[in-house]
Design a protein around this motif. Structure first.
Motif, PDB file in Angstrom:
ATOM      1  N   GLU A  57       0.826  -1.210   0.000  1.00 33.34           N
ATOM      2  CA  GLU A  57       0.000   0.000   0.000  1.00 33.34           C
ATOM      3  C   GLU A  57       0.859   1.258   0.000  1.00 33.34           C
ATOM      4  O   GLU A  57       0.568   2.231  -0.705  1.00 33.34           O
ATOM      5  N   ALA A  58       1.919   1.256   0.786  1.00 35.36           N
ATOM      6  CA  ALA A  58       2.816   2.416   0.818  1.00 35.36           C
ATOM      7  C   ALA A  58       3.501   2.605  -0.529  1.00 35.36           C
ATOM      8  O   ALA A  58       3.647   3.732  -1.018  1.00 35.36           O
ATOM      9  N   ALA A  59       3.907   1.504  -1.159  1.00 35.95           N
ATOM     10  CA  ALA A  59       4.547   1.580  -2.473  1.00 35.95           C
ATOM     11  C   ALA A  59       3.593   2.154  -3.507  1.00 35.95           C
ATOM     12  O   ALA A  59       3.980   2.987  -4.345  1.00 35.95           O
ATOM     13  N   ALA A  60       2.327   1.728  -3.480  1.00 34.78           N
ATOM     14  CA  ALA A  60       1.343   2.241  -4.425  1.00 34.78           C
ATOM     15  C   ALA A  60       1.119   3.736  -4.219  1.00 34.78           C
ATOM     16  O   ALA A  60       0.998   4.498  -5.189  1.00 34.78           O
ATOM     17  N   TYR A  61       1.072   4.172  -2.967  1.00 33.37           N
ATOM     18  CA  TYR A  61       0.865   5.593  -2.653  1.00 33.37           C
ATOM     19  C   TYR A  61       2.019   6.421  -3.202  1.00 33.37           C
ATOM     20  O   TYR A  61       1.814   7.461  -3.858  1.00 33.37           O
ATOM     21  N   ILE A  62       3.228   5.970  -2.966  1.00 36.96           N
ATOM     22  CA  ILE A  62       4.400   6.743  -3.370  1.00 36.96           C
ATOM     23  C   ILE A  62       4.570   6.726  -4.884  1.00 36.96           C
ATOM     24  O   ILE A  62       4.974   7.733  -5.491  1.00 36.96           O
ATOM     25  N   ASN A  63       4.236   5.620  -5.528  1.00 43.64           N
ATOM     26  CA  ASN A  63       4.298   5.593  -6.987  1.00 43.64           C
ATOM     27  C   ASN A  63       3.257   6.518  -7.602  1.00 43.64           C
ATOM     28  O   ASN A  63       3.520   7.168  -8.628  1.00 43.64           O
ATOM     29  N   ALA A  64       2.071   6.609  -7.007  1.00 43.97           N
ATOM     30  CA  ALA A  64       1.060   7.552  -7.490  1.00 43.97           C
ATOM     31  C   ALA A  64       1.529   8.990  -7.303  1.00 43.97           C
ATOM     32  O   ALA A  64       1.307   9.852  -8.178  1.00 43.97           O
ATOM     33  N   PHE A  65       2.171   9.260  -6.198  1.00 47.38           N
ATOM     34  CA  PHE A  65       2.768  10.570  -5.906  1.00 47.38           C
ATOM     35  C   PHE A  65       3.796  10.923  -6.982  1.00 47.38           C
ATOM     36  O   PHE A  65       3.785  12.026  -7.549  1.00 47.38           O
ATOM     37  N   GLU A  66       4.660   9.972  -7.305  1.00 49.25           N
ATOM     38  CA  GLU A  66       5.683  10.187  -8.338  1.00 49.25           C
ATOM     39  C   GLU A  66       5.052  10.399  -9.713  1.00 49.25           C
ATOM     40  O   GLU A  66       5.493  11.258 -10.491  1.00 49.25           O
ATOM     41  N   ARG A  67       4.018   9.631 -10.034  1.00 56.93           N
ATOM     42  CA  ARG A  67       3.431   9.719 -11.375  1.00 56.93           C
ATOM     43  C   ARG A  67       2.685  11.020 -11.582  1.00 56.93           C
ATOM     44  O   ARG A  67       2.615  11.522 -12.699  1.00 56.93           O
ATOM     45  N   LEU A  68       2.122  11.580 -10.518  1.00 51.88           N
ATOM     46  CA  LEU A  68       1.463  12.879 -10.647  1.00 51.88           C
ATOM     47  C   LEU A  68       2.480  13.947 -11.007  1.00 51.88           C
ATOM     48  O   LEU A  68       2.206  14.836 -11.818  1.00 51.88           O
TER      49      LEU A  68
ATOM     50  N   LEU B 280      -0.001  17.551  -5.109  1.00 47.56           N
ATOM     51  CA  LEU B 280       1.194  16.895  -4.579  1.00 47.56           C
ATOM     52  C   LEU B 280       1.457  17.332  -3.140  1.00 47.56           C
ATOM     53  O   LEU B 280       1.817  16.507  -2.287  1.00 47.56           O
ATOM     54  N   ARG B 281       1.261  18.611  -2.881  1.00 44.47           N
ATOM     55  CA  ARG B 281       1.464  19.111  -1.522  1.00 44.47           C
ATOM     56  C   ARG B 281       0.497  18.422  -0.558  1.00 44.47           C
ATOM     57  O   ARG B 281       0.874  18.026   0.553  1.00 44.47           O
ATOM     58  N   SER B 282      -0.733  18.250  -1.002  1.00 47.09           N
ATOM     59  CA  SER B 282      -1.722  17.562  -0.165  1.00 47.09           C
ATOM     60  C   SER B 282      -1.338  16.111   0.067  1.00 47.09           C
ATOM     61  O   SER B 282      -1.413  15.603   1.198  1.00 47.09           O
ATOM     62  N   LEU B 283      -0.909  15.418  -0.996  1.00 50.93           N
ATOM     63  CA  LEU B 283      -0.503  14.016  -0.863  1.00 50.93           C
ATOM     64  C   LEU B 283       0.695  13.875   0.083  1.00 50.93           C
ATOM     65  O   LEU B 283       0.770  12.916   0.865  1.00 50.93           O
ATOM     66  N   LEU B 284       1.607  14.825   0.016  1.00 51.76           N
ATOM     67  CA  LEU B 284       2.778  14.755   0.887  1.00 51.76           C
ATOM     68  C   LEU B 284       2.374  14.876   2.345  1.00 51.76           C
ATOM     69  O   LEU B 284       2.756  14.048   3.190  1.00 51.76           O
ATOM     70  N   TRP B 285       1.562  15.897   2.671  1.00 52.09           N
ATOM     71  CA  TRP B 285       1.252  16.185   4.072  1.00 52.09           C
ATOM     72  C   TRP B 285       0.175  15.279   4.646  1.00 52.09           C
ATOM     73  O   TRP B 285       0.083  15.118   5.868  1.00 52.09           O
ATOM     74  N   THR B 286      -0.641  14.660   3.811  1.00 52.39           N
ATOM     75  CA  THR B 286      -1.672  13.748   4.328  1.00 52.39           C
ATOM     76  C   THR B 286      -1.227  12.289   4.291  1.00 52.39           C
ATOM     77  O   THR B 286      -1.998  11.402   4.651  1.00 52.39           O
TER      78      THR B 286
ATOM     79  N   ALA C 173       6.370   7.614   6.848  1.00 53.19           N
ATOM     80  CA  ALA C 173       7.713   7.337   7.371  1.00 53.19           C
ATOM     81  C   ALA C 173       8.746   7.330   6.253  1.00 53.19           C
ATOM     82  O   ALA C 173       9.909   7.710   6.461  1.00 53.19           O
ATOM     83  N   PHE C 174       8.337   6.902   5.073  1.00 55.19           N
ATOM     84  CA  PHE C 174       9.229   6.849   3.923  1.00 55.19           C
ATOM     85  C   PHE C 174       9.502   8.249   3.380  1.00 55.19           C
ATOM     86  O   PHE C 174      10.650   8.616   3.093  1.00 55.19           O
ATOM     87  N   LEU C 175       8.461   9.060   3.245  1.00 59.31           N
ATOM     88  CA  LEU C 175       8.595  10.383   2.635  1.00 59.31           C
ATOM     89  C   LEU C 175       9.204  11.426   3.572  1.00 59.31           C
ATOM     90  O   LEU C 175       9.836  12.377   3.108  1.00 59.31           O
ATOM     91  N   GLN C 176       8.997  11.300   4.870  1.00 54.98           N
ATOM     92  CA  GLN C 176       9.598  12.186   5.876  1.00 54.98           C
ATOM     93  C   GLN C 176       9.420  13.673   5.554  1.00 54.98           C
ATOM     94  O   GLN C 176      10.401  14.428   5.484  1.00 54.98           O
ATOM     95  N   PRO C 177       8.203  14.142   5.318  1.00 58.07           N
ATOM     96  CA  PRO C 177       8.034  15.573   5.004  1.00 58.07           C
ATOM     97  C   PRO C 177       8.398  16.453   6.191  1.00 58.07           C
ATOM     98  O   PRO C 177       8.110  16.122   7.338  1.00 58.07           O
TER      99      PRO C 177
END
Length: 255
Positions: free
Chosen positions: A151-162, A216-222, A229-233
């Protein structure tokens, strides 16, 4: 990977990648040189050379460097950067890194740094790189990696693709190791490192629209759980930062 999509994305932002601090001076560039242990008689191939930083770093240590990229504009920008630095010994080749127009067992070293996540079939691409390696030749692979949690991998890949529609998928380090092993390579070393990213510069490098920047800002902070834990904003006096992570592999062709 859509060839036209990659060419459009990176062709439009070629100069940004030439001057990107992450690509030009990132910690993994030094690790490529240390793990490759380049020799003066070697032929080296840098796949998806981008701004040409890995190719230029190798040039003083090997006989010949072929810098290959899918995007003509990226090659032009990298070549101009090399000329400004007084480096003229690189052979620049526009070609698909997953279908190399190169002879079998031609190279002593193949490198690919921060690009495999753009390949539609990364296992096939690594096998192609193994094909052009001589017995005893080395592959040094660096790519952004995802957490093992699905699930975390899917979230971060969606973040990257946006941010970059040409992004396909980034994998955990264990999967990158498996790609190398499936290609018949012996994985001699693996490691990973964390790299702090300037959030605004990361978006600007790909010309992200204001509406997508807001998303992207919303995805990072939410982000939550392992994705968080991976993104560490972090909010710093200089602006927002977050973390990406790179996997680094040294693999050797034994036969």
């Amino acid at each position: 990977m859509s060839t036209h999509l990659v060419q459009r994305q990176f062709g439009a932002h070629a100069e940004a990648y030439v001057h990107s601090p992450v690509h030009a001076h990132g910690e993994s560039l030094g690790r490529v040189l240390a793990l490759a242990e380049p020799q003066p008689h070697w032929w080296a191939l840098d796949v998806a050379t981008g701004g040409g930083h890995t190719a230029l770093a190798l040039t003083p240590y090997v006989a010949t460097v072929v810098a290959l990229d899918l995007t003509a504009a990226m090659l032009w920008a990298a070549r101009e950067h090399a000329h400004r630095r007084g480096v003229n010994g690189v052979l620049w080749l526009q070609a698909d890194g997953a279908a190399l127009p190169l002879a079998t067992e031609r190279f002593d070293l193949v490198t690919c740094r921060i690009a495999l996540h753009h390949f539609a079939d990364p296992a096939a691409a690594v096998s192609e790189w193994a094909r052009v390696l001589r017995p005893g030749g080395r592959l040094v692979l660096v790519d952004n990696i995802a957490p093992a949690d699905i699930e975390a991998a899917a979230y971060i890949n969606a973040f990257e693709r946006l941010r970059d529609p040409s992004h396909v998928w980034m994998y955990p380090l264990t999967t990158l190791v498996a790609f190398c092993q499936q290609a018949g390579l012996h994985v001699r070393h693996r490691e990973q490192l964390s790299k702090p990213m300037d959030f605004q510069a990361w978006m600007d490098r790909m010309g992200v629209s204001l509406s997508d920047q807001a998303q992207l800002r919303s995805l990072l902070w939410t982000s939550q759980g392992q994705a968080r834990a991976f993104l560490q904003p972090q909010e710093t006096p200089e602006g927002v930062t977050f973390a990406l992570h790179e996997g680094i592999i040294l693999a050797v062709k034994t036969t």
